[in-house]
Design a protein around this motif. Structure first.
Motif, PDB file in Angstrom:
ATOM      1  N   PRO A  86     -32.415 -39.788  57.492  1.00  0.00           N
ATOM      2  CA  PRO A  86     -33.389 -40.888  57.548  1.00  0.00           C
ATOM      3  C   PRO A  86     -33.562 -41.389  58.977  1.00  0.00           C
ATOM      4  N   TRP A  87     -34.733 -41.919  59.252  1.00  0.00           N
ATOM      5  CA  TRP A  87     -34.986 -42.519  60.550  1.00  0.00           C
ATOM      6  C   TRP A  87     -34.091 -43.751  60.731  1.00  0.00           C
ATOM      7  N   PRO A  88     -33.803 -44.139  61.961  1.00  0.00           N
ATOM      8  CA  PRO A  88     -33.028 -45.369  62.172  1.00  0.00           C
ATOM      9  C   PRO A  88     -33.695 -46.564  61.498  1.00  0.00           C
ATOM     10  N   ASP A  89     -32.886 -47.493  61.042  1.00  0.00           N
ATOM     11  CA  ASP A  89     -33.428 -48.707  60.434  1.00  0.00           C
ATOM     12  C   ASP A  89     -34.280 -49.474  61.451  1.00  0.00           C
ATOM     13  N   MET A  90     -35.294 -50.156  60.944  1.00  0.00           N
ATOM     14  CA  MET A  90     -36.102 -50.985  61.814  1.00  0.00           C
ATOM     15  C   MET A  90     -35.344 -52.275  62.130  1.00  0.00           C
ATOM     16  N   PRO A  91     -35.134 -52.594  63.391  1.00  0.00           N
ATOM     17  CA  PRO A  91     -34.432 -53.839  63.737  1.00  0.00           C
ATOM     18  C   PRO A  91     -35.191 -55.064  63.214  1.00  0.00           C
ATOM     19  N   PRO A  92     -34.488 -56.071  62.727  1.00  0.00           N
ATOM     20  CA  PRO A  92     -35.164 -57.296  62.277  1.00  0.00           C
ATOM     21  C   PRO A  92     -36.055 -57.902  63.355  1.00  0.00           C
ATOM     22  N   LEU A  93     -35.647 -57.777  64.632  1.00  0.00           N
ATOM     23  CA  LEU A  93     -36.470 -58.287  65.730  1.00  0.00           C
ATOM     24  C   LEU A  93     -37.848 -57.633  65.721  1.00  0.00           C
ATOM     25  N   PHE A  94     -37.886 -56.322  65.499  1.00  0.00           N
ATOM     26  CA  PHE A  94     -39.162 -55.601  65.456  1.00  0.00           C
ATOM     27  C   PHE A  94     -40.041 -56.128  64.331  1.00  0.00           C
ATOM     28  N   ALA A  95     -39.485 -56.137  63.118  1.00  0.00           N
ATOM     29  CA  ALA A  95     -40.270 -56.523  61.944  1.00  0.00           C
ATOM     30  C   ALA A  95     -40.764 -57.966  62.055  1.00  0.00           C
ATOM     31  N   GLY A  96     -39.904 -58.849  62.551  1.00  0.00           N
ATOM     32  CA  GLY A  96     -40.287 -60.247  62.663  1.00  0.00           C
ATOM     33  C   GLY A  96     -41.384 -60.470  63.684  1.00  0.00           C
ATOM     34  N   ALA A 101     -47.089 -61.567  65.056  1.00  0.00           N
ATOM     35  CA  ALA A 101     -48.310 -61.184  65.764  1.00  0.00           C
ATOM     36  C   ALA A 101     -49.461 -60.988  64.779  1.00  0.00           C
ATOM     37  N   ALA A 102     -49.177 -60.325  63.658  1.00  0.00           N
ATOM     38  CA  ALA A 102     -50.209 -60.117  62.641  1.00  0.00           C
ATOM     39  C   ALA A 102     -50.703 -61.453  62.107  1.00  0.00           C
ATOM     40  N   GLU A 103     -49.776 -62.375  61.873  1.00  0.00           N
ATOM     41  CA  GLU A 103     -50.167 -63.692  61.361  1.00  0.00           C
ATOM     42  C   GLU A 103     -51.029 -64.432  62.378  1.00  0.00           C
ATOM     43  N   ALA A 111     -45.816 -56.661  56.374  1.00  0.00           N
ATOM     44  CA  ALA A 111     -44.452 -56.124  56.354  1.00  0.00           C
ATOM     45  C   ALA A 111     -44.526 -54.635  56.685  1.00  0.00           C
ATOM     46  N   SER A 112     -44.307 -54.299  57.944  1.00  0.00           N
ATOM     47  CA  SER A 112     -44.395 -52.899  58.353  1.00  0.00           C
ATOM     48  C   SER A 112     -43.198 -52.116  57.815  1.00  0.00           C
ATOM     49  N   ASP A 113     -43.440 -50.867  57.459  1.00  0.00           N
ATOM     50  CA  ASP A 113     -42.345 -49.998  57.027  1.00  0.00           C
ATOM     51  C   ASP A 113     -42.138 -48.828  57.983  1.00  0.00           C
ATOM     52  N   VAL A 114     -42.863 -48.826  59.091  1.00  0.00           N
ATOM     53  CA  VAL A 114     -42.679 -47.801  60.113  1.00  0.00           C
ATOM     54  C   VAL A 114     -43.045 -48.383  61.470  1.00  0.00           C
ATOM     55  N   CYS A 115     -42.271 -48.013  62.477  1.00  0.00           N
ATOM     56  CA  CYS A 115     -42.607 -48.308  63.863  1.00  0.00           C
ATOM     57  C   CYS A 115     -42.588 -46.989  64.627  1.00  0.00           C
ATOM     58  N   LEU A 116     -43.761 -46.574  65.080  1.00  0.00           N
ATOM     59  CA  LEU A 116     -43.877 -45.384  65.921  1.00  0.00           C
ATOM     60  C   LEU A 116     -43.703 -45.824  67.368  1.00  0.00           C
ATOM     61  N   ASN A 204     -44.667 -47.952  73.945  1.00  0.00           N
ATOM     62  CA  ASN A 204     -45.604 -48.591  73.029  1.00  0.00           C
ATOM     63  C   ASN A 204     -45.012 -48.558  71.622  1.00  0.00           C
ATOM     64  N   LEU A 205     -44.868 -49.737  71.024  1.00  0.00           N
ATOM     65  CA  LEU A 205     -44.338 -49.856  69.663  1.00  0.00           C
ATOM     66  C   LEU A 205     -45.512 -50.141  68.735  1.00  0.00           C
ATOM     67  N   THR A 206     -45.790 -49.219  67.834  1.00  0.00           N
ATOM     68  CA  THR A 206     -46.917 -49.382  66.921  1.00  0.00           C
ATOM     69  C   THR A 206     -46.394 -49.552  65.497  1.00  0.00           C
ATOM     70  N   PHE A 207     -46.708 -50.702  64.906  1.00  0.00           N
ATOM     71  CA  PHE A 207     -46.229 -51.042  63.568  1.00  0.00           C
ATOM     72  C   PHE A 207     -47.331 -50.803  62.543  1.00  0.00           C
ATOM     73  N   ARG A 208     -46.963 -50.166  61.449  1.00  0.00           N
ATOM     74  CA  ARG A 208     -47.919 -49.804  60.414  1.00  0.00           C
ATOM     75  C   ARG A 208     -47.281 -50.002  59.034  1.00  0.00           C
ATOM     76  N   ARG A 209     -48.122 -50.028  58.043  1.00  0.00           N
ATOM     77  CA  ARG A 209     -47.673 -50.010  56.654  1.00  0.00           C
ATOM     78  C   ARG A 209     -48.068 -48.647  56.089  1.00  0.00           C
ATOM     79  N   ALA A 210     -47.080 -47.739  56.002  1.00  0.00           N
ATOM     80  CA  ALA A 210     -47.367 -46.375  55.589  1.00  0.00           C
ATOM     81  C   ALA A 210     -47.604 -46.260  54.089  1.00  0.00           C
ATOM     82  N   ARG A 211     -46.838 -47.026  53.304  1.00  0.00           N
ATOM     83  CA  ARG A 211     -46.916 -46.907  51.851  1.00  0.00           C
ATOM     84  C   ARG A 211     -47.121 -48.272  51.211  1.00  0.00           C
TER      85      ARG A 211
END
Length: 211
Positions: A86-96, A101-103, A111-116, A204-211
């Protein structure tokens, strides 16, 4: 949350799209340290397009899924193809930070489930493209810049539409969704330079909702 109070001005880029100047300035060092840990577990690599071309930008991922490309196509995969883990877990700092920013741009409960994570060096670029491999286009894209400045190519809904050239600096965040969700975008060839945090690189950190 207090860090967001010191973010810079906002610049509308179109219906549903906003540039947040300096939004990620305060946590930038912590973001960079987290990227280093992610890359230690899932090293940067140059993916191959379905047409067989090697991408100039090096990439890795964290989160429940990772974006990958090879001769079989573009897709999201819960496993790193190079390690089978599995890919490394997304750090809470990233998700927060991505959620805030989205808000700020009008997209609540993102709630992103992937950071490219893309790693640019001088001369590398990302050609105009759409982010369309995700399962729900109602979710926005959140993009955070760290390190060397870059020229963001902000196009239209057709590849042939003329693209604006927007300077992006360390700590800037771009959010796009809604009517702008499928706009073409890219990065012009990165210019030579050095940044105190990232050296001769732009991350560049790109956050997306894949699923």
């Amino acid at each position: 949350m207090m860090n967001d109070l010191f973010a810079g001005p906002t610049e509308p880029l179109g219906d549903g799209a906003l540039l947040l100047r300096g939004f990620a300035d305060a946590p930038a060092a912590d973001l960079f340290a987290a990227v280093e840990r992610i890359a230690a577990a899932a090293p940067f690599r140059h993916l191959v397009t379905p047409g067989g071309f090697r991408m100039s930008v090096a990439m890795t991922n964290c989160g429940a899924y990772g974006w990958v490309s090879d001769r079989k196509g573009y897709r999201y995969d819960p496993l790193d193809p190079e390690s089978g883990r599995p890919w490394p877990d997304m750090p809470p700092l990233f998700a927060g930070l991505a959620a805030r920013a989205a808000e700020r741009a009008g997209y609540g409960n993102f709630a992103s489930d992937v950071c490219l994570v893309n790693c640019y060096t001088p001369g590398t670029r990302l050609t105009l493209h759409q982010d369309r491999d995700e399962g729900d286009f109602a979710q926005p894209i959140v993009s955070i810049s760290l390190g060397l400045p870059a020229t963001f190519l902000w196009g239209g809904l057709q590849r042939s539409d003329r693209a604006r050239r927007l300077p992006l600096f360390h700590g800037d965040v771009v959010v796009w969704g809604g009517p702008s969700r499928l706009r073409f975008h890219g990065i012009a060839p990165l210019k030579e330079g050095s940044h105190p945090l990232t050296g001769e690189r732009r991350l560049n950190l790109t956050f997306r909702r894949a699923r």
